[in-house]
Design an enzyme around this catalytic site. Structure first.
Site, short mmCIF file in Angstrom:
data_model
loop_
_atom_site.label_atom_id
_atom_site.label_comp_id
_atom_site.label_asym_id
_atom_site.label_seq_id
_atom_site.Cartn_x
_atom_site.Cartn_y
_atom_site.Cartn_z
N ASN A 153 0.86 -1.02 0.10
CA ASN A 153 0.04 0.07 0.01
C ASN A 153 0.73 1.20 0.10
OD1 ASN A 153 -1.80 2.09 0.55
ND2 ASN A 153 -2.31 1.44 2.50
N LYS A 170 0.10 4.40 0.01
CA LYS A 170 -0.57 5.51 0.58
C LYS A 170 -0.46 6.71 -0.48
CE LYS A 170 0.04 3.22 4.89
NZ LYS A 170 0.55 3.33 6.50
N HIS A 195 -9.33 1.38 5.56
CA HIS A 195 -8.06 1.69 5.92
C HIS A 195 -7.99 2.69 7.31
CE1 HIS A 195 -3.76 2.64 6.79
NE2 HIS A 195 -3.48 1.62 6.17
N GLU A 234 -6.29 4.98 8.47
CA GLU A 234 -5.99 6.49 8.08
C GLU A 234 -7.46 7.03 7.53
OE1 GLU A 234 -2.66 5.60 5.87
OE2 GLU A 234 -1.56 4.96 7.58
N GLU A 245 -4.88 -4.55 10.81
CA GLU A 245 -3.86 -3.61 11.14
C GLU A 245 -3.94 -2.75 12.24
OE1 GLU A 245 -2.13 -2.57 7.20
OE2 GLU A 245 -3.84 -1.23 7.41
N GLY A 247 3.24 2.15 10.76
CA GLY A 247 4.03 3.27 10.69
C GLY A 247 5.04 3.69 11.75
N SER A 298 3.97 -2.28 10.35
CA SER A 298 5.33 -2.22 10.17
C SER A 298 5.89 -3.71 9.90
CB SER A 298 5.72 -2.15 11.81
OG SER A 298 5.57 -0.63 12.13
P1 13P Z 1 3.58 0.36 7.70
O1 13P Z 1 3.87 -0.87 6.84
O2 13P Z 1 4.13 1.53 7.28
O3 13P Z 1 3.24 0.22 9.14
O4 13P Z 1 1.97 0.57 7.01
C1 13P Z 1 1.06 -0.55 7.48
C2 13P Z 1 -0.34 -0.11 6.77
O5 13P Z 1 -0.98 0.90 6.90
C3 13P Z 1 -0.62 -0.91 5.42
O6 13P Z 1 -1.97 -0.58 4.78
#
Ligand code: 13P
Length: 252
Positions: free
Chosen positions: A10, A12, A93, A95, A164, A170, A209
Site C-alpha cells: 500500500n 498510500k 483503512h 487512516e 492492522e 508506521g 510495520s
Molecule cells: P506500515 O507497513 O508502514 O506500518 O503501514 C501499514 C499499513 O498501513 C498498510 O496499509
C-alpha cells in the site's frame, strides 16, 4: 479465493511517475514467485500506468466511493478504478477511518460498491492502542468485521480482511506473533459466523510495520494469509524481502 499468500503493498499518498521503475522491479522480481500473490496499491493517478506496465502483479485502489457515479467531487467509484486497470480496492483503512471519519457502515457500503463494480476488496480493521490497553481489542475488531464486511451472494469469495492494529502502523512496533494469531482466530470466528463455512476461505492479512526481518515469523502465524505492507513496499528491495519470506511459508 486463492489460498496463496497474498502480499499487498500500500503506497498510500506516495508515488510520482518516477516510482514506476520501482514498480517494474517489483513486477519483474515477483515473476520468480509464482506461489505468492503480489499486488500494489499505488495512488489512483498511477493505476493506469502500472496496469499497462505490470505483468505479474495485481493492481488495486486505496479507497472507493460506495456509489457507481454521481455528484461526489473528488471521489472515485469502483467502476472507475476498474476502468483504469485495478482489480481490487482497499477500503476502511485506519487512516481513512481516522482522517475521513469513515464508520463501519460506510466501509461496508464501499466494500459492497467495490464488489458491484467488479473488483475484489480488502476490508481493513484494527484497534487503537487505547482500545488494546483497555482489554477491548478483540471485541472492537470483531465489531468492525461485523459492521464492515460486504454481504450478498458470494461476497466472501472476493473478500480479504486486513488486520492492522493502529498502533503498529508506521511506528516500527509490531504486534507479537501470539497476539496476531489470537486476533486472526478471532476474525476467523467472526467471518464464519457471518458467512458460514465459506468464511473459512477468506484470507486474513496482517499489516503494521511488516519488514523483511519480521515477515517470516508473522507469515508463519496461525490464520495469517498474507501481509498489507506500507513503508516497506516503497522499495523493491524491502518489499521483495517480504515476498520471499512469504514464499518460505509455501515451501514448508
Ligand atoms: P506500515 O507497513 O508502514 O506500518 O503501514 C501499514 C499499513 O498501513 C498498510 O496499509
Amino acid at each position: 479465493m486463492s489460498d496463496l499468500p497474498y502480499i499487498v503493498g500500500n503506497w498510500k499518498m506516495n508515488g510520482l511517475r518516477g516510482m514506476l521503475s520501482e514498480a517494474r522491479s517489483i513486477d519483474r522480481a515477483s515473476a520468480r514467485y509464482p506461489k505468492v500473490q503480489v499486488a500494489l496499491t499505488p495512488p489512483a493517478t498511477l493505476i493506469h500506468r502500472l496496469h499497462e506496465a505490470m505483468q505479474s502483479i495485481g493492481i488495486g485502489g486505496q479507497d472507493c466511493h460506495a456509489e457507481e457515479s454521481g455528484a461526489y467531487t473528488g471521489d472515485l467509484s469502483a467502476q472507475m478504478l476498474k476502468d483504469a486497470g485495478a482489480d481490487f480496492v482497499i477500503v476502511g483503512h485506519s487512516e481513512r477511518r481516522a482522517v475521513h471519519n469513515e464508520t463501519d457502515a460506510m466501509v461496508r457500503g464501499k466494500a459492497e460498491g467495490a464488489l458491484a463494480g467488479g473488483l475484489s476488496v480488502i476490508v481493513c480493521v484494527g484497534e487503537t492502542e487505547a482500545e488494546r490497553d483497555a482489554g477491548k481489542a478483540e471485541e472492537i475488531v470483531a465489531g468492525q468485521v461485523e459492521g464492515s464486511v460486504p454481504r450478498g451472494k458470494g461476497a466472501e469469495l472476493r473478500l480479504s480482511v486486513a488486520y492492522e492494529p493502529v498502533w503498529a502502523i508506521g511506528t516500527g512496533r509490531v504486534a507479537s506473533v501470539d497476539d496476531v494469531a489470537a486476533m486472526h482466530r478471532n476474525i476467523r470466528a467472526k467471518l464464519v459466523s457471518i458467512y458460514g463455512e465459506a468464511g473459512s476461505g477468506v484470507r486474513i492479512l496482517y499489516g503494521g510495520s511488516v519488514k523483511p526481518d519480521n515477515a517470516a515469523e508473522l507469515m508463519a502465524a496461525d490464520e495469517v494469509g498474507g501481509a498489507l505492507v506500507g513503508g516497506a513496499s516503497l522499495s523493491a528491495e524491502s518489499f521483495m524481502g517480504i515476498v520471499d519470506a512469504a514464499s518460505q511459508k509455501v515451501a514448508e
